[in-house]
Motif scaffolding. Sequence first.
Motif, PDB file in Angstrom:
ATOM      1  N   ALA A  28       0.800  -1.081   0.096  1.00  0.00           N
ATOM      2  CA  ALA A  28       0.079  -0.198  -0.006  1.00  0.00           C
ATOM      3  C   ALA A  28       1.057   1.291   0.071  1.00  0.00           C
ATOM      4  O   ALA A  28       0.577   2.379  -0.274  1.00  0.00           O
ATOM      5  N   ARG A  29       2.185   0.984   0.377  1.00  0.00           N
ATOM      6  CA  ARG A  29       2.974   2.128   0.340  1.00  0.00           C
ATOM      7  C   ARG A  29       3.389   2.636  -1.119  1.00  0.00           C
ATOM      8  O   ARG A  29       3.382   1.958  -1.940  1.00  0.00           O
ATOM      9  N   PRO A  30       3.712   4.064  -1.272  1.00  0.00           N
ATOM     10  CA  PRO A  30       4.141   4.571  -2.377  1.00  0.00           C
ATOM     11  C   PRO A  30       5.505   3.840  -2.646  1.00  0.00           C
ATOM     12  O   PRO A  30       6.226   3.612  -2.029  1.00  0.00           O
ATOM     13  N   LYS A  31       5.776   3.796  -4.035  1.00  0.00           N
ATOM     14  CA  LYS A  31       7.236   3.251  -4.519  1.00  0.00           C
ATOM     15  C   LYS A  31       8.259   4.351  -4.372  1.00  0.00           C
ATOM     16  O   LYS A  31       7.891   5.787  -4.448  1.00  0.00           O
ATOM     17  N   ALA A  32       9.311   3.974  -3.838  1.00  0.00           N
ATOM     18  CA  ALA A  32      10.362   4.914  -3.682  1.00  0.00           C
ATOM     19  C   ALA A  32      10.962   5.255  -5.005  1.00  0.00           C
ATOM     20  O   ALA A  32      10.700   4.834  -6.077  1.00  0.00           O
ATOM     21  N   PRO A  33      11.626   6.618  -5.159  1.00  0.00           N
ATOM     22  CA  PRO A  33      11.922   7.079  -6.499  1.00  0.00           C
ATOM     23  C   PRO A  33      13.150   6.630  -7.232  1.00  0.00           C
ATOM     24  O   PRO A  33      13.641   5.970  -6.276  1.00  0.00           O
ATOM     25  N   SER A  34      13.162   6.458  -8.058  1.00  0.00           N
ATOM     26  CA  SER A  34      14.118   5.898  -8.976  1.00  0.00           C
ATOM     27  C   SER A  34      15.545   6.746  -9.077  1.00  0.00           C
ATOM     28  O   SER A  34      16.437   6.159  -9.618  1.00  0.00           O
ATOM     29  N   THR A  35      15.280   8.012  -8.625  1.00  0.00           N
ATOM     30  CA  THR A  35      16.344   8.871  -8.891  1.00  0.00           C
ATOM     31  C   THR A  35      17.646   8.389  -7.907  1.00  0.00           C
ATOM     32  O   THR A  35      17.565   7.477  -6.967  1.00  0.00           O
ATOM     33  N   GLY A  36      19.045   8.803  -8.400  1.00  0.00           N
ATOM     34  CA  GLY A  36      19.964   8.232  -7.900  1.00  0.00           C
ATOM     35  C   GLY A  36      20.469   8.972  -6.605  1.00  0.00           C
ATOM     36  O   GLY A  36      21.219   8.475  -5.752  1.00  0.00           O
ATOM     37  N   LYS A  37      19.902  10.213  -6.574  1.00  0.00           N
ATOM     38  CA  LYS A  37      19.987  11.022  -5.284  1.00  0.00           C
ATOM     39  C   LYS A  37      18.530  11.137  -4.353  1.00  0.00           C
ATOM     40  O   LYS A  37      18.110  12.192  -4.564  1.00  0.00           O
ATOM     41  N   PRO A  38      18.013  10.190  -3.542  1.00  0.00           N
ATOM     42  CA  PRO A  38      16.675  10.561  -3.025  1.00  0.00           C
ATOM     43  C   PRO A  38      16.920  11.715  -1.905  1.00  0.00           C
ATOM     44  O   PRO A  38      18.050  12.059  -1.509  1.00  0.00           O
ATOM     45  N   ASN A  39      15.756  12.078  -1.539  1.00  0.00           N
ATOM     46  CA  ASN A  39      15.731  13.094  -0.537  1.00  0.00           C
ATOM     47  C   ASN A  39      16.305  12.548   0.693  1.00  0.00           C
ATOM     48  O   ASN A  39      16.367  11.463   0.922  1.00  0.00           O
ATOM     49  N   MET A  40      16.740  13.296   1.579  1.00  0.00           N
ATOM     50  CA  MET A  40      17.137  12.949   3.024  1.00  0.00           C
ATOM     51  C   MET A  40      16.392  11.948   3.703  1.00  0.00           C
ATOM     52  O   MET A  40      17.002  11.084   4.269  1.00  0.00           O
ATOM     53  N   LEU A  41      14.983  12.216   3.861  1.00  0.00           N
ATOM     54  CA  LEU A  41      14.367  11.056   4.603  1.00  0.00           C
ATOM     55  C   LEU A  41      13.705  10.133   3.697  1.00  0.00           C
ATOM     56  O   LEU A  41      12.827   9.490   4.278  1.00  0.00           O
ATOM     57  N   THR A  42      13.889  10.115   2.496  1.00  0.00           N
ATOM     58  CA  THR A  42      13.212   9.061   1.665  1.00  0.00           C
ATOM     59  C   THR A  42      13.285   7.679   2.079  1.00  0.00           C
ATOM     60  O   THR A  42      14.635   7.351   2.520  1.00  0.00           O
ATOM     61  N   GLY A  43      12.439   6.920   2.399  1.00  0.00           N
ATOM     62  CA  GLY A  43      12.428   5.596   2.772  1.00  0.00           C
ATOM     63  C   GLY A  43      12.466   5.328   4.164  1.00  0.00           C
ATOM     64  O   GLY A  43      12.397   4.285   4.967  1.00  0.00           O
ATOM     65  N   MET A  44      12.595   6.417   5.065  1.00  0.00           N
ATOM     66  CA  MET A  44      12.724   6.454   6.683  1.00  0.00           C
ATOM     67  C   MET A  44      11.372   7.119   6.847  1.00  0.00           C
ATOM     68  O   MET A  44      10.870   6.868   8.342  1.00  0.00           O
ATOM     69  N   LEU A  45      10.496   8.066   6.410  1.00  0.00           N
ATOM     70  CA  LEU A  45       9.822   9.035   6.836  1.00  0.00           C
ATOM     71  C   LEU A  45       8.406   8.331   6.650  1.00  0.00           C
ATOM     72  O   LEU A  45       7.888   7.996   5.728  1.00  0.00           O
ATOM     73  N   TRP A  46       7.703   8.424   8.041  1.00  0.00           N
ATOM     74  CA  TRP A  46       6.280   8.176   7.881  1.00  0.00           C
ATOM     75  C   TRP A  46       5.543   9.476   8.774  1.00  0.00           C
ATOM     76  O   TRP A  46       5.903   9.713   9.781  1.00  0.00           O
ATOM     77  N   VAL A  47       4.397   9.678   7.850  1.00  0.00           N
ATOM     78  CA  VAL A  47       3.558  11.087   8.724  1.00  0.00           C
ATOM     79  C   VAL A  47       2.414  10.815   8.940  1.00  0.00           C
ATOM     80  O   VAL A  47       1.397   9.990   8.239  1.00  0.00           O
ATOM     81  N   ASN A  48       1.805  10.741  10.039  1.00  0.00           N
ATOM     82  CA  ASN A  48       0.561  10.487  10.704  1.00  0.00           C
ATOM     83  C   ASN A  48       0.031   9.093  10.460  1.00  0.00           C
ATOM     84  O   ASN A  48      -0.866   8.761  10.213  1.00  0.00           O
ATOM     85  N   GLY A  49       1.060   7.952  10.380  1.00  0.00           N
ATOM     86  CA  GLY A  49       1.019   6.615  10.531  1.00  0.00           C
ATOM     87  C   GLY A  49       0.911   6.154   8.836  1.00  0.00           C
ATOM     88  O   GLY A  49       0.716   5.023   8.684  1.00  0.00           O
ATOM     89  N   VAL A  50       1.458   6.877   8.011  1.00  0.00           N
ATOM     90  CA  VAL A  50       1.400   6.759   6.606  1.00  0.00           C
ATOM     91  C   VAL A  50       2.763   7.009   5.965  1.00  0.00           C
ATOM     92  O   VAL A  50       3.472   8.054   6.372  1.00  0.00           O
ATOM     93  N   PRO A  51       3.450   6.007   5.282  1.00  0.00           N
ATOM     94  CA  PRO A  51       4.887   6.198   4.557  1.00  0.00           C
ATOM     95  C   PRO A  51       4.687   7.212   3.520  1.00  0.00           C
ATOM     96  O   PRO A  51       3.746   7.155   2.798  1.00  0.00           O
ATOM     97  N   PHE A  52       5.756   8.211   3.631  1.00  0.00           N
ATOM     98  CA  PHE A  52       5.915   9.068   2.648  1.00  0.00           C
ATOM     99  C   PHE A  52       7.236   9.099   1.955  1.00  0.00           C
ATOM    100  O   PHE A  52       8.137   8.541   2.383  1.00  0.00           O
TER     101      PHE A  52
END
Length: 517
Positions: A280-304
């Motif tokens: 149900a989570r969104p797919k991680a970006p395919s960019t070679g330089k993800p944002n600092m919190l990509t893959g670790m951040l959950w907001v109000n119980g939902v992955p961002f």
Amino acid sequence: MRVIALFRVSTETQANEGASLDAQQRRYRELANTQGWITVAEFKGCESATQASKERRVLQKVLKCIQEQNPDALYVHEQSRLTRGDDLEVALLFRELKERGLKIIINGVIRDLNSIDERFMVGIQSLVDRTESERIKERQLRGKREKAKQGKKNSGFAPYGYYNPTHGNPNRGTLQIVDEQALVVRKIFDYAVNGLSNYEICRRLNAAGIPAPRGKNWGKSTISRILDNPAYIGIHASNVWVSEKGSRTFRLNLKNSDAIIVENAHEPIVYREVWDEIHARPKAPSTGKPNMLTGMLWVNGVPFSGNSNNGQSFYCNQKPGYPWLQVESTNSTIWDAFVSLARQPKFVTAMIQEAQEQRPTESIESGIKLCNAKVTKLKKRLDNLVDMRADGEISKAVYLQKTGETKDQLESAENELGRLRVEFASTDRTKAERIVKTVQALVGRKNKLTSEQKRNVLQTIVEKIEVKVGRTKHGQLRNNLGQLQTSTGPKWMIKDVFLRLALPLDDRNGDLATPLL
């Protein structure tokens, strides 16, 4: 008469039965001695006659030899060894033989392709052979589909974490769990449900020394296949890999019209709730330089994950109703919270204690080496017993007794080896050292790190970042004419940050809350 002999079977099973290559060769040599044939060359092969002739390497070697040696005849044990292929391939093959004036010897019966009657007989038999081949394939396909509807594994290798019992076992077709591998699968799903990227999961498994399914290092595609395979929640899925139009690429499609999906076909390894949460989570970006919190951040119980809009970068979930958080301000807030936590005495003390704790990894590695050597020695002993029995050095009773004892010892050694590998995999001997070095770098550089360096620090120490946000209230602004202006402030404000650490600091399993009021 100069003859080239072709001995061929379609499967390894046939090679061990009455139509084996050796049996065909013996029959040919008996006929050659009786008839006075001169053998130009003999060819053996195990390959399907239903393949295109260009894909049958042994047949290609035979044709090349015919062109070079110009023999008088070609010998085959059965005509079907040549004529079960595609209509066009068979026609081209026989045209080649006819133009060169070759006869076909079918288990002693000579067919002259220059004769109309002989060509007619060969053609009729060729049609019968191809019809029989198509019926066999139709029955096999029907049998496979019936097994698939029963939730049985009917072809291919079992997924990592399972094994398919051997032929003769009543559970054949029903996947059985491999306990050691199942622990790794559960760990992979646990990492994924906590927001780790496939790359990070690979890095952790490789750092722990856990062998991949094929014995090499873990790769992102392997992790992706495991996370997407419904077998791990007890579902048997057949005909779910669909080729893309105009391409050789296959994509997993559980909803295609030919798919056969059977629930509860075998024992699951992971819970359905875990599977649903991951997909149900969104797919991680395919960019070679993800944002600092990509893959670790959950907001109000939902992955961002990261996204952009009108040239600005945001963390979002792509679903309506969820907030969009500006990347720059969110990174700054989370990093300040982490730095505040990392400078607390309790945090530093826990890191130092973890680094100083003596883990028995050296003894485990030594035990693994000893077990590997013992397994190798016992396998060699089994081979030696076979040789000794074959040479008559030991009796059958002694052979059976010593073989049984050795097999019991081998099974015990392999079980112990598996236990040690699991124990070694569960011990990350480098984690504490990496964490302490990271904290030292953090304090030493006085927070002057790049975004990529900050991301590396967080990935080393933090497994999951949970944020609670709420809407902000802005007073209405008016211009010099008294007209209301649109507020330019952020619509959402971070209220609390919860950091789940890689190492627990107390009985809260590593969860630390940093309120931001």
